[in-house]
Design a protein around this motif. Structure first.
Motif, mmCIF file in Angstrom:
data_model
loop_
_atom_site.group_PDB
_atom_site.id
_atom_site.type_symbol
_atom_site.label_atom_id
_atom_site.label_comp_id
_atom_site.label_asym_id
_atom_site.label_seq_id
_atom_site.Cartn_x
_atom_site.Cartn_y
_atom_site.Cartn_z
ATOM 1 N N UNK A 1 32.917 -99.416 -100.620
ATOM 2 C CA UNK A 1 32.550 -98.106 -101.155
ATOM 3 C C UNK A 1 31.076 -97.771 -100.937
ATOM 4 N N UNK A 2 30.273 -98.732 -100.468
ATOM 5 C CA UNK A 2 28.846 -98.484 -100.260
ATOM 6 C C UNK A 2 28.282 -99.488 -99.267
ATOM 7 N N UNK A 3 27.258 -99.079 -98.531
ATOM 8 C CA UNK A 3 26.585 -99.957 -97.577
ATOM 9 C C UNK A 3 25.085 -99.805 -97.727
ATOM 10 N N UNK A 4 24.379 -100.926 -97.823
ATOM 11 C CA UNK A 4 22.926 -100.939 -97.825
ATOM 12 C C UNK A 4 22.440 -101.430 -96.479
ATOM 13 N N UNK A 5 21.916 -100.528 -95.653
ATOM 14 C CA UNK A 5 21.446 -100.889 -94.315
ATOM 15 C C UNK A 5 20.025 -101.421 -94.365
ATOM 16 N N UNK A 6 19.684 -102.303 -93.436
ATOM 17 C CA UNK A 6 18.321 -102.807 -93.311
ATOM 18 C C UNK A 6 17.595 -101.936 -92.287
ATOM 19 N N UNK A 7 16.973 -100.861 -92.764
ATOM 20 C CA UNK A 7 16.320 -99.910 -91.868
ATOM 21 C C UNK A 7 15.114 -100.516 -91.165
ATOM 22 N N UNK A 8 14.543 -101.587 -91.743
ATOM 23 C CA UNK A 8 13.360 -102.198 -91.154
ATOM 24 C C UNK A 8 13.665 -103.139 -90.008
ATOM 25 N N UNK A 9 14.831 -103.782 -90.042
ATOM 26 C CA UNK A 9 15.159 -104.779 -89.019
ATOM 27 C C UNK A 9 16.330 -104.394 -88.125
ATOM 28 N N UNK A 10 17.135 -103.464 -88.574
ATOM 29 C CA UNK A 10 18.284 -103.071 -87.790
ATOM 30 C C UNK A 10 17.883 -102.445 -86.459
ATOM 31 N N UNK B 1 9.890 -104.297 -98.401
ATOM 32 C CA UNK B 1 9.842 -104.091 -96.962
ATOM 33 C C UNK B 1 10.955 -103.167 -96.565
ATOM 34 N N UNK B 2 11.899 -103.715 -95.900
ATOM 35 C CA UNK B 2 13.172 -103.149 -95.511
ATOM 36 C C UNK B 2 13.363 -101.666 -95.481
ATOM 37 N N UNK B 3 14.327 -101.222 -96.214
ATOM 38 C CA UNK B 3 14.714 -99.834 -96.172
ATOM 39 C C UNK B 3 15.838 -99.611 -97.133
ATOM 40 N N UNK B 4 16.654 -98.668 -96.876
ATOM 41 C CA UNK B 4 17.723 -98.410 -97.823
ATOM 42 C C UNK B 4 18.950 -97.870 -97.150
ATOM 43 N N UNK B 5 19.988 -97.719 -97.948
ATOM 44 C CA UNK B 5 21.221 -97.166 -97.447
ATOM 45 C C UNK B 5 22.024 -96.602 -98.593
#
Length: 217
Positions: A109-118, A212-216
Motif C-alpha cells: 500500500x506504500x513505497x518509500x523510495x531512496x531518492x538519494x541513492x536510487x 540524507x536520503x529522500x522520501x516516497x
C-alpha cells in the motif's frame, strides 16, 4: 483503492471466493527517476516494469507463486530478531528465521523510495508498507539486474538474511522489518489494525545525525 485495502485486510481471500476484483491492480508506484514502476494487486501479487522494458514481470515473494504455492517463508521481523538475539522459539534452539515474502492476504500500500541513492538501473534498498501494517525492505533492478532474473541476488527467497548487513545489494524477496499492528498477547499481526498509508525514507548520517536520503509515498 481504499475499499480494496479494507477488503484485503478483512481476511486474505482466495480466488475461490468468486470476487472479480481479487487479482486487479490497486496501487501503482513510480520512483523519483521515473524508471521503476511497482504495481500492487489486491491478491498480494506485485509486478515490476522498467522504462527500458516492454512488459511487466511478476515479483517473487508477493502473493501466491505461479504454481499455487505460498510465496512467503514465515518468520520474525528484523526488529524482533534484533531484540531477541538468543535462541528462537524452535525446538532445535536455533534463532528464529526472518520472514521473507509479504504475509499472505496482504498487499503493498506504500513505497518509500531512496531518492538519494536510487538510479535508473536500481532503486537500491527501499521500504514497502502493506495493508496489514507491516514494513519490508526490498530493492528493484532494471533489465539484467537481480530482480529482473539476471545477476546474483544477495538474499534469495529461502536463503540467509543478515539483518546487520548495510549493503545496498539486491534483494529478490521482501524482508520483514517491522510489524506495526500486533496483538500484545501473542505478537501476531492484526489484519484489522490499519494499512500503511505512506513511507518517508531518510538515511541518517553517523557523523551529524542528520537526514540524507529522500522520501516516497
Amino acid at each position: 483503492a481504499g475499499d480494496a485495502s479494507a477488503s484485503a485486510a478483512a481476511g486474505g481471500r482466495t480466488p475461490d471466493d468468486g470476487d472479480p476484483d481479487f487479482g486487479r491492480p490497486v496501487r501503482v508506484f513510480v520512483d523519483p527517476t521515473g524508471c521503476h514502476v511497482l504495481v500492487s494487486a489486491l491478491n498480494g501479487e506485485a509486478y515490476y516494469l522498467h522504462s527500458a522494458s516492454g512488459r511487466a514481470r511478476k515479483l517473487a515473494g508477493f502473493g501466491p507463486n505461479p504454481d499455487g504455492t505460498r510465496g512467503c517463508r514465515p518468520g520474525v521481523s528484523v526488529v524482533e530478531a534484533a531484540a531477541s538475539p538468543g535462541p528462537g522459539a524452535g525446538d532445535d534452539g536455533r534463532p528464529a528465521a526472518i520472514q521473507l515474502g509479504i504475509t499472505p492476504g496482504s498487499h503493498v500500500t506504500a513505497v518509500g523510495w531512496d531518492a538519494g541513492r536510487g538510479t535508473e538501473g536500481s532503486t537500491k534498498r527501499i521500504v514497502l508498507g502493506t495493508s496489514y501494517g507491516e514494513l519490508y525492505e526490498y530493492s528493484l533492478s532494471g533489465p539484467g539486474g537481480a530482480s529482473d532474473g539476471g545477476g546474483k541476488s544477495r538474499n534469495p527467497l529461502g536463503g540467509k538474511v543478515d539483518p546487520s548487513d548495510p549493503s545496498d545489494g539486491p534483494l529478490d524477496a521482501p524482508v520483514l522489518l517491522r510489524r506495526l499492528n500486533t496483538n500484545p498477547a501473542n505478537s501476531r499481526v492484526r489484519p484489522d489494525g490499519g494499512a500503511v498509508g505512506g513511507v518517508l525514507l531518510r538515511r541518517l548520517s553517523p557523523s551529524s545525525g542528520g537526514g540524507g536520503g529522500g522520501g516516497g509515498r
